[in-house]
Motif scaffolding. Sequence first.
Motif, PDB file in Angstrom:
ATOM      1  N   TYR A   1       0.849  -1.188   0.000  1.00 32.66           N
ATOM      2  CA  TYR A   1       0.000   0.000   0.000  1.00 32.66           C
ATOM      3  C   TYR A   1       0.881   1.232   0.000  1.00 32.66           C
ATOM      4  O   TYR A   1       1.992   1.215   0.531  1.00 32.66           O
ATOM      5  CB  TYR A   1      -0.899   0.020   1.242  1.00 32.66           C
ATOM      6  N   CYS A   2       0.375   2.310  -0.571  1.00 32.58           N
ATOM      7  CA  CYS A   2       1.105   3.573  -0.556  1.00 32.58           C
ATOM      8  C   CYS A   2       1.173   4.074   0.889  1.00 32.58           C
ATOM      9  O   CYS A   2       0.185   4.024   1.615  1.00 32.58           O
ATOM     10  CB  CYS A   2       0.415   4.590  -1.449  1.00 32.58           C
ATOM     11  N   ALA A   3       2.331   4.555   1.291  1.00 30.94           N
ATOM     12  CA  ALA A   3       2.498   5.023   2.666  1.00 30.94           C
ATOM     13  C   ALA A   3       1.762   6.333   2.907  1.00 30.94           C
ATOM     14  O   ALA A   3       1.502   6.699   4.048  1.00 30.94           O
ATOM     15  CB  ALA A   3       3.982   5.202   2.973  1.00 30.94           C
ATOM     16  N   PHE A   4       1.399   7.037   1.850  1.00 30.31           N
ATOM     17  CA  PHE A   4       0.755   8.336   2.017  1.00 30.31           C
ATOM     18  C   PHE A   4      -0.751   8.265   1.796  1.00 30.31           C
ATOM     19  O   PHE A   4      -1.527   8.646   2.663  1.00 30.31           O
ATOM     20  CB  PHE A   4       1.388   9.356   1.079  1.00 30.31           C
ATOM     21  N   CYS A   5      -1.188   7.738   0.632  1.00 28.65           N
ATOM     22  CA  CYS A   5      -2.618   7.744   0.304  1.00 28.65           C
ATOM     23  C   CYS A   5      -3.270   6.392   0.554  1.00 28.65           C
ATOM     24  O   CYS A   5      -4.467   6.249   0.367  1.00 28.65           O
ATOM     25  CB  CYS A   5      -2.842   8.200  -1.130  1.00 28.65           C
ATOM     26  N   LYS A   6      -2.511   5.405   0.954  1.00 27.87           N
ATOM     27  CA  LYS A   6      -3.010   4.079   1.323  1.00 27.87           C
ATOM     28  C   LYS A   6      -3.657   3.319   0.169  1.00 27.87           C
ATOM     29  O   LYS A   6      -4.400   2.371   0.400  1.00 27.87           O
ATOM     30  CB  LYS A   6      -3.995   4.164   2.491  1.00 27.87           C
ATOM     31  N   SER A   7      -3.417   3.736  -1.069  1.00 28.57           N
ATOM     32  CA  SER A   7      -4.004   2.998  -2.186  1.00 28.57           C
ATOM     33  C   SER A   7      -3.193   1.727  -2.430  1.00 28.57           C
ATOM     34  O   SER A   7      -1.969   1.732  -2.321  1.00 28.57           O
ATOM     35  CB  SER A   7      -4.040   3.868  -3.444  1.00 28.57           C
ATOM     36  N   PRO A   8      -3.877   0.610  -2.753  1.00 24.95           N
ATOM     37  CA  PRO A   8      -3.165  -0.648  -3.006  1.00 24.95           C
ATOM     38  C   PRO A   8      -2.300  -0.543  -4.252  1.00 24.95           C
ATOM     39  O   PRO A   8      -2.705   0.054  -5.249  1.00 24.95           O
ATOM     40  CB  PRO A   8      -4.293  -1.668  -3.192  1.00 24.95           C
TER      41      PRO A   8
ATOM     42  N   VAL B   1       7.249   4.725  -6.818  1.00 28.25           N
ATOM     43  CA  VAL B   1       6.550   6.012  -6.789  1.00 28.25           C
ATOM     44  C   VAL B   1       5.059   5.755  -7.009  1.00 28.25           C
ATOM     45  O   VAL B   1       4.676   5.093  -7.961  1.00 28.25           O
ATOM     46  CB  VAL B   1       7.098   6.960  -7.870  1.00 28.25           C
ATOM     47  N   CYS B   2       4.225   6.265  -6.105  1.00 29.06           N
ATOM     48  CA  CYS B   2       2.781   6.037  -6.186  1.00 29.06           C
ATOM     49  C   CYS B   2       2.212   6.788  -7.385  1.00 29.06           C
ATOM     50  O   CYS B   2       2.470   7.974  -7.560  1.00 29.06           O
ATOM     51  CB  CYS B   2       2.104   6.501  -4.905  1.00 29.06           C
ATOM     52  N   ARG B   3       1.405   6.093  -8.195  1.00 29.03           N
ATOM     53  CA  ARG B   3       0.806   6.735  -9.355  1.00 29.03           C
ATOM     54  C   ARG B   3      -0.404   7.573  -8.974  1.00 29.03           C
ATOM     55  O   ARG B   3      -0.792   8.466  -9.700  1.00 29.03           O
ATOM     56  CB  ARG B   3       0.404   5.679 -10.378  1.00 29.03           C
ATOM     57  N   ALA B   4      -1.010   7.264  -7.847  1.00 34.51           N
ATOM     58  CA  ALA B   4      -2.213   7.989  -7.443  1.00 34.51           C
ATOM     59  C   ALA B   4      -1.868   9.350  -6.853  1.00 34.51           C
ATOM     60  O   ALA B   4      -2.485  10.357  -7.200  1.00 34.51           O
ATOM     61  CB  ALA B   4      -3.005   7.161  -6.448  1.00 34.51           C
ATOM     62  N   CYS B   5      -0.876   9.395  -5.954  1.00 28.91           N
ATOM     63  CA  CYS B   5      -0.583  10.658  -5.267  1.00 28.91           C
ATOM     64  C   CYS B   5       0.827  11.188  -5.549  1.00 28.91           C
ATOM     65  O   CYS B   5       1.147  12.298  -5.153  1.00 28.91           O
ATOM     66  CB  CYS B   5      -0.773  10.500  -3.761  1.00 28.91           C
ATOM     67  N   GLY B   6       1.682  10.402  -6.197  1.00 28.11           N
ATOM     68  CA  GLY B   6       3.018  10.864  -6.526  1.00 28.11           C
ATOM     69  C   GLY B   6       4.014  10.763  -5.384  1.00 28.11           C
ATOM     70  O   GLY B   6       5.114  11.305  -5.483  1.00 28.11           O
TER      71      GLY B   6
HETATM   72 ZN   LIG Z   1      -0.108   7.263  -2.905  1.00 33.46          ZN
END
Ligand SMILES: [Zn+2]
Length: 153
Positions: free
Chosen positions: A14-21, A81-86
């Motif tokens: 999971y993303c550490a910032f936005c928690k998206s899988p 790098v998270c694609r949802a929140c960067g």
């Molecule tokens: Zn994220």
Amino acid sequence: MNNLFKRKARHNTYCAFCKSPRRVPRKRNIGVINIIASALTAAVISIVLWEGFDPRGFVVFVIALAFAETFLQLRWRLSIVCRACGFDPALYVKQPHLAAAKVKEHLERRRRDPAALMGKRLNLPTITPERAEQLKALPADGKGRGQLVSRSI
Ligand SMILES: [Zn+2]
């Protein structure tokens, strides 16, 4: 045999910032398979170019190993790098203020993108008004503590 038909999970972290899988490759460095593949590549190139095993084949082997290691490192580095929140965890460890600036830039770009309106809503961290005041009182560089991020996306 049972593992062959088991459905593979679509995400492993999971993303550490936005928690998206998310799905991030676990493999960061070369393994035995890569070493064997590099040796085979070097052997084939050596046989084709120099008609037999040649000491120059060892140089090809080392170059193939370096190529495989570089590819795996780049693949891992780009995929974390998270694609949802960067959010970039590797950058956050070294330079948190730069990571916060990148997230802000990504979220601003997402806010302006009409396609993001129909997309999945991000689960950004909640900041209480008291905590927001504490964050505003921090020095401008925000070193080691991240930055205040708007929740209205
Ligand atoms: Zn994220």
